[in-house]
Enzyme design. Structure first.
Site, PDB file in Angstrom:
ATOM      1  N   GLU A 122       1.352  -1.293   0.189  1.00 37.47           N
ATOM      2  CA  GLU A 122      -0.122  -0.195  -0.054  1.00 37.47           C
ATOM      3  C   GLU A 122       0.650   1.052  -0.105  1.00 37.47           C
ATOM      4  O   GLU A 122       2.026   1.532   0.967  1.00 37.47           O
ATOM      5  CB  GLU A 122      -1.101  -0.298   1.435  1.00 37.47           C
ATOM      6  CG  GLU A 122      -1.396   0.920   1.055  1.00 37.47           C
ATOM      7  CD  GLU A 122      -2.780   1.244   2.148  1.00 37.47           C
ATOM      8  OE1 GLU A 122      -2.923   0.306   3.228  1.00 37.47           O
ATOM      9  OE2 GLU A 122      -4.088   2.370   2.168  1.00 37.47           O
ATOM     10  N   MET A 256       0.694  -2.896   8.740  1.00 40.55           N
ATOM     11  CA  MET A 256      -0.249  -3.426   7.631  1.00 40.55           C
ATOM     12  C   MET A 256      -0.947  -4.095   7.446  1.00 40.55           C
ATOM     13  O   MET A 256      -0.689  -5.201   7.235  1.00 40.55           O
ATOM     14  CB  MET A 256       0.955  -3.328   6.200  1.00 40.55           C
ATOM     15  CG  MET A 256       0.294  -3.500   5.008  1.00 40.55           C
ATOM     16  SD  MET A 256      -0.972  -1.579   4.503  1.00 40.55           S
ATOM     17  CE  MET A 256      -2.236  -2.530   3.169  1.00 40.55           C
ATOM     18  N   GLU A 291      -5.442  -2.783  12.814  1.00 41.43           N
ATOM     19  CA  GLU A 291      -5.364  -3.929  11.156  1.00 41.43           C
ATOM     20  C   GLU A 291      -6.078  -4.708  11.716  1.00 41.43           C
ATOM     21  O   GLU A 291      -6.758  -5.373  10.342  1.00 41.43           O
ATOM     22  CB  GLU A 291      -3.975  -4.299  11.526  1.00 41.43           C
ATOM     23  CG  GLU A 291      -2.444  -3.088  11.619  1.00 41.43           C
ATOM     24  CD  GLU A 291      -3.190  -2.108  10.847  1.00 41.43           C
ATOM     25  OE1 GLU A 291      -3.483  -2.071   9.306  1.00 41.43           O
ATOM     26  OE2 GLU A 291      -2.420  -0.453  11.129  1.00 41.43           O
ATOM     27  N   HIS A 294      -9.670  -3.731  10.232  1.00 39.89           N
ATOM     28  CA  HIS A 294      -9.606  -3.812   8.376  1.00 39.89           C
ATOM     29  C   HIS A 294      -9.712  -4.905   7.922  1.00 39.89           C
ATOM     30  O   HIS A 294     -10.453  -4.801   6.365  1.00 39.89           O
ATOM     31  CB  HIS A 294      -8.250  -3.709   8.295  1.00 39.89           C
ATOM     32  CG  HIS A 294      -7.640  -2.190   7.963  1.00 39.89           C
ATOM     33  ND1 HIS A 294      -8.313  -0.743   7.785  1.00 39.89           N
ATOM     34  CD2 HIS A 294      -6.657  -1.489   8.885  1.00 39.89           C
ATOM     35  CE1 HIS A 294      -7.868  -0.127   7.739  1.00 39.89           C
ATOM     36  NE2 HIS A 294      -6.559   0.120   8.148  1.00 39.89           N
TER      37      HIS A 294
HETATM   38 ZN   LIG Z   1      -6.092   1.519   8.601  1.00 44.31          ZN
END
Ligand SMILES: [Zn+2]
Length: 849
Positions: A122, A256, A291, A294
């Site tokens: 990303e 991430m 995370e 997500h």
């Molecule tokens: Zn985030």
């Protein structure tokens, strides 16, 4: 070629990609400077697209061969990708490229950190791995084969098969390329299991370098709590057989959320009482939750394009704040979030870098991972929830997950579920996504015959590219108190939609005292000239914890501003009110610690700027010193009662209760140090058996200049622990007297343990310098010059971190002419560098306007 000429991308130019990716097979043959990546990708014409150009992103790749349906092709290759004629029917694209992970210091794509391979894709790192339509709206299933001599070979999804020197992974969930991840190395795991609400057992692992396995237990507990919380509060269940987290030392960000394989900056996952502070523990818990969350808000439902970044980040920050509020203290979390918002987002929104929560154009998307997209994006969701109520919010989220699972979405999709569930028209509310700047809210009051009227006026100052602003929807939470401190009107939500609007409260026995914008119900600057008596009253009596804190903060800020501007003495009414509150043992120690810590120098500079004045960093620093000295003297008798020593008899735990007591202890020690020249701090430093106590004592010793022995002792004890050494580097600069901060940063940058390739270490020194307000803004400009020198050096290696750290200069226009000229010269010097990265070029040119 290092970078393509900067090109501006516009939200309004969006078109879908001409091809659907049905399936992706990748094979990695790992080698430090010559990794081969073989891709086999099934494409089919996209019926929803009119534009059938076959363009694959690719940067810094050495193309070895390419084939379509097994026949060699010769694509046109540029520095940003390739294009090629393709059949008007489904076809198989195959390519082989070579890349060099070892020399990849930008830490984007596939790179190496301490001998291990890892990835960061990303936003646009996958194009440095192979040729691909590297855009979030292209989703596909991935099968990955990794060949290498490493004991641990990981990718997304579930393990499929493995043997000596190879492993295969299959991710059944379609995902965009930015969620791809690969890790290979000599790693050890801390493992556990989690049984989901439907009874599926999930294997959990935290992978670390040998020697770090003792620092994983806390992170694992945080992961399990997050998984349970997301089931209970949002009804979201985990969807793979395995969940892996890997700790990496060299990492540009915190962590991430790659599908099933989260990659973490080691500072955001490794923890032990000896080496981590209470604040570290809380941050780790929040990042692991973030995370993990997500997986649904970001991965299962992703963003159509990068302009929609707030769709996943604003929502996920909001969710992780809810999580922390639930498992710790909700008022303390809210206050901390607002302190952070004002410290990071308000300056951004009031300066040259101001942009909407959903930007409309960018040159480098990496520059939009900002406090505005994340933190203001979360505030917008908080407002939406207040407006539609908890039930409406829950129903809307249910619909969002049901309607959009597996899709790449937009803010329009997000708002539509709220409109469909509640019947509300959110057209005006949507301005929060398109209009930049911090609204200012002023208020006048009137009372007659039992009716109390509040009249609000809102106004948003111009920001770059947006001169005219329209009224926003503002949820204003208000409570009314009577003179005894009783709540005569409990918290009520006023919905302001016009530029000016009045609200009436009837049937009151006497003129009430208003408690406005409770819980900071909208991210605005409240311009209200309340009398000091009223603020003192609210500090003592407000039934809303946030506003009680806010009253104290306002009194402190007003007093400090009067000290800076008029040479006034510290406000005795504030000190008396604060003392009363500190004595109240019914109040949460963490809350009292927040009351005692007061506004930072940067916050005062911000407040002066908001009041139309030019902040003088030296005068601000001096006022803070005078205030602290005065507090130490006037609270002299109270300090022993507030001190930490002897308060906790149980073993160390980083929970809310104990860490609150240590936070209050640290704020107390800061005052005590002004009375005893560091004697208590030295004692605490010598006895400390956890990092929280050790580090707070060291900070005080540095601040008071009695640090020679302690700094060396700390180094001797911890020089083999890289995360603790980051603290050692950072604190020496951050807590330093402003006159020596720059020299100390310069000296530390030539320390043998300083490593500019490691973002944590670089930020420890130079991030701390930028945070030492009066030190960075030293009158002779030495702080600006030193930071500019190092940013220029770093840019050649790591553009992403350089560009982000350039924002230290974003407030340059608010200072005096002399400092302005020096900061501008520093920015111009950076801008004039040949081969400056796209990232840094964009940031510097925006700041220079
Ligand atoms: Zn985030």
């Amino acid at each position: 070629m290092k970078d393509a000429a900067p090109q501006t991308v516009y939200l309004s130019d969006y078109t879908p990609f001409g091809y659907v990716v049905e399936d992706v097979h990748l094979t990695f043959q790992l080698a430090p400077t010559s990794t081969r990546v073989l891709s086999r990708i099934r494409f089919a014409p996209n019926p929803d697209a009119t534009d059938k150009v076959f363009f694959l992103h690719g940067e810094e790749l050495n193309l070895i061969s390419a084939m379509i349906d097994g026949k060699p092709v010769e694509p046109v290759v540029t520095s940003v990708g390739l294009s090629c004629p393709v059949p008007e029917k489904p076809f198989v694209w195959e390519a082989e490229v070579e890349i060099s992970p070892e020399t990849n210091t930008a830490l984007e794509g596939l790179y190496m950190s301490n001998g291990m391979y890892c990835t960061q894709c990303e936003a646009e790192g996958f194009r440095k791995i192979t040729y691909y339509p590297d855009r979030p709206d292209v989703m596909s299933v991935f099968t990955v084969r990794i060949e290498g001599p490493h004991p641990v070979l990981l990718s997304n999804g579930n393990p499929r098969d493995s043997g000596d020197g190879w492993a295969e992974w299959r991710d059944p969930w379609p995902k965009p390329s930015y969620l791809f991840a690969l890790v290979a190395g000599d790693l050890v795991n801390h493992s556990d299991t989690f049984t989901t609400c439907s009874g599926t057992e999930v294997a959990l692992n935290i992978w670390v370098r040998p020697g770090d396995e003792g620092k994983c237990a806390f992170g694992m507990e945080a992961l399990k709590k997050s998984m349970r919380w997301d089931e209970e509060v949002y009804g979201r269940e985990y969807d793979l057989d395995i969940f892996n987290i890997v700790a990496v030392d060299d990492f540009n960000m915190g962590a991430m959320e790659n599908k099933g394989l989260n990659v973490f900056n080691s500072s955001a996952v490794l923890a032990s009482p000896e080496t981590s502070t209470d604040a570290n523990f809380e941050r780790i818990e929040a990042i692991i939750a973030h995370e993990y969350f997500h997986n649904w808000t970001g991965n299962r439902i992703t963003c159509r394009d990068w302009f929609q970044l707030c769709l996943k980040e604003g929502l996920t920050v909001f969710r992780d704040s809810q999580f922390t509020s639930d498992i710790r203290s909700a008022p303390v979390k809210r206050i901390s979030d607002v302190i952070d918002l004002r410290a990071r987002q308000f300056p951004e929104d009031q300066g040259p870098l101001s942009h909407p929560v959903r930007p409309e154009s960018f040159q480098e998307i990496n520059n939009f991972y900002t406090a505005t997209v994340y933190e203001k994006g979360a505030e917008v969701i908080g407002m939406l929830k207040r407006l539609v109520g908890d039930e409406g919010y829950a129903e809307a989220l249910e619909l969002y997950f049901a309607r959009h699972d597996g899709e790449a979405c937009t803010i329009e999709d997000w708002l539509k579920v709220f409109e469909d569930v509640t019947g509300r028209d959110l057209t005006q509310f949507k301005r929060w996504y398109s209009q930049s700047g911090t609204p200012r809210l002023s208020v006048t009051e009137d009372y007659a015959d039992g009716t109390y009227t509040l009249t609000f006026a809102q106004h948003t100052p111009p920001t770059p590219g947006q001169d005219e602003k329209l009224p926003q929807v503002l949820p204003i939470a208000v409570g009314l108190l009577n003179a005894n401190g009783d709540e005569v009107v409990k918290t009520t939500l006023l919905e302001m939609t016009q530029a000016e609007q009045s609200f009436e409260f009837t049937g009151l026995a006497s003129r009430p005292i208003p408690s406005l914008l409770r819980g900071f119900s909208a991210p605005v600057v409240l311009d209200r000239v309340a009398s000091k008596e009223e603020q003192v009253f609210l500090l003592a009596h407000d039934t809303d914890a946030f506003n009680r804190w806010e009253s104290g903060r306002t009194l402190a800020r007003n007093s400090l501003i009067a000290m800076v501007r008029d040479g006034a003495a510290p406000d005795q009414a504030y000190l008396d009110g604060l003392a009363a509150l500190l004595r109240d043992d019914e109040l949460d120690p963490a809350f009292r610690a927040l009351m005692l810590s007061g506004p930072s120098q940067a916050e005062l500079a911000q407040a002066l700027h908001e009041a139309g004045a030019t902040p003088d960093p030296d005068a601000i620093w001096q006022a803070k010193e005078t205030m602290a000295d005065t507090m130490a003297q006037s609270f002299r008798d109270l300090l022993p009662k507030l001190a930490y020593e002897g308060k906790v008899t149980e073993p160390y735990a980083p929970d809310a209760e104990q860490s609150g007591m240590r936070a209050l202890g640290a704020a107390t020690l800061a005052l005590q140090t002004r009375l005893d020249a560091g004697a208590a701090a030295q004692k605490q430093f010598d006895k400390a058996d956890n990092m929280t106590l050790q580090l707070s004592a060291l900070g005080q010793l540095i601040q008071v200049g009695k640090d020679t022995g302690a700094v060396q002792a700390f180094y001797d004890q911890w020089h083999n622990d890289r995360l603790v050494m980051d603290k050692w580097f950072g604190l020496q600069v951050g807590a330093a007297h402003p006159e020596v901060a720059v020299d100390r940063a310069a000296a530390l940058s030539s320390h043998p343990a300083f490593d500019m390739k490691n973002p944590n270490r670089f930020r420890a020194v130079f991030g701390a310098l930028a945070m030492n307000h009066a030190g960075f803004h030293r009158r002779d400009g030495a702080g600006y010059d030193l930071l500019a020198d190092w940013l220029i050096r770093l840019d050649a290696m790591n553009p992403q971190t350089t560009a982000r750290m350039c924002s230290a200069f974003q407030t340059w226009k608010r200072y005096d002419a002399d400092r302005q000229a020096k900061m501008k010269a520093a920015l111009e010097r950076i801008a004039a560098q040949p081969d400056l990265s796209r990232d840094t070029t964009e940031m510097v040119s925006r700041m220079l306007g």
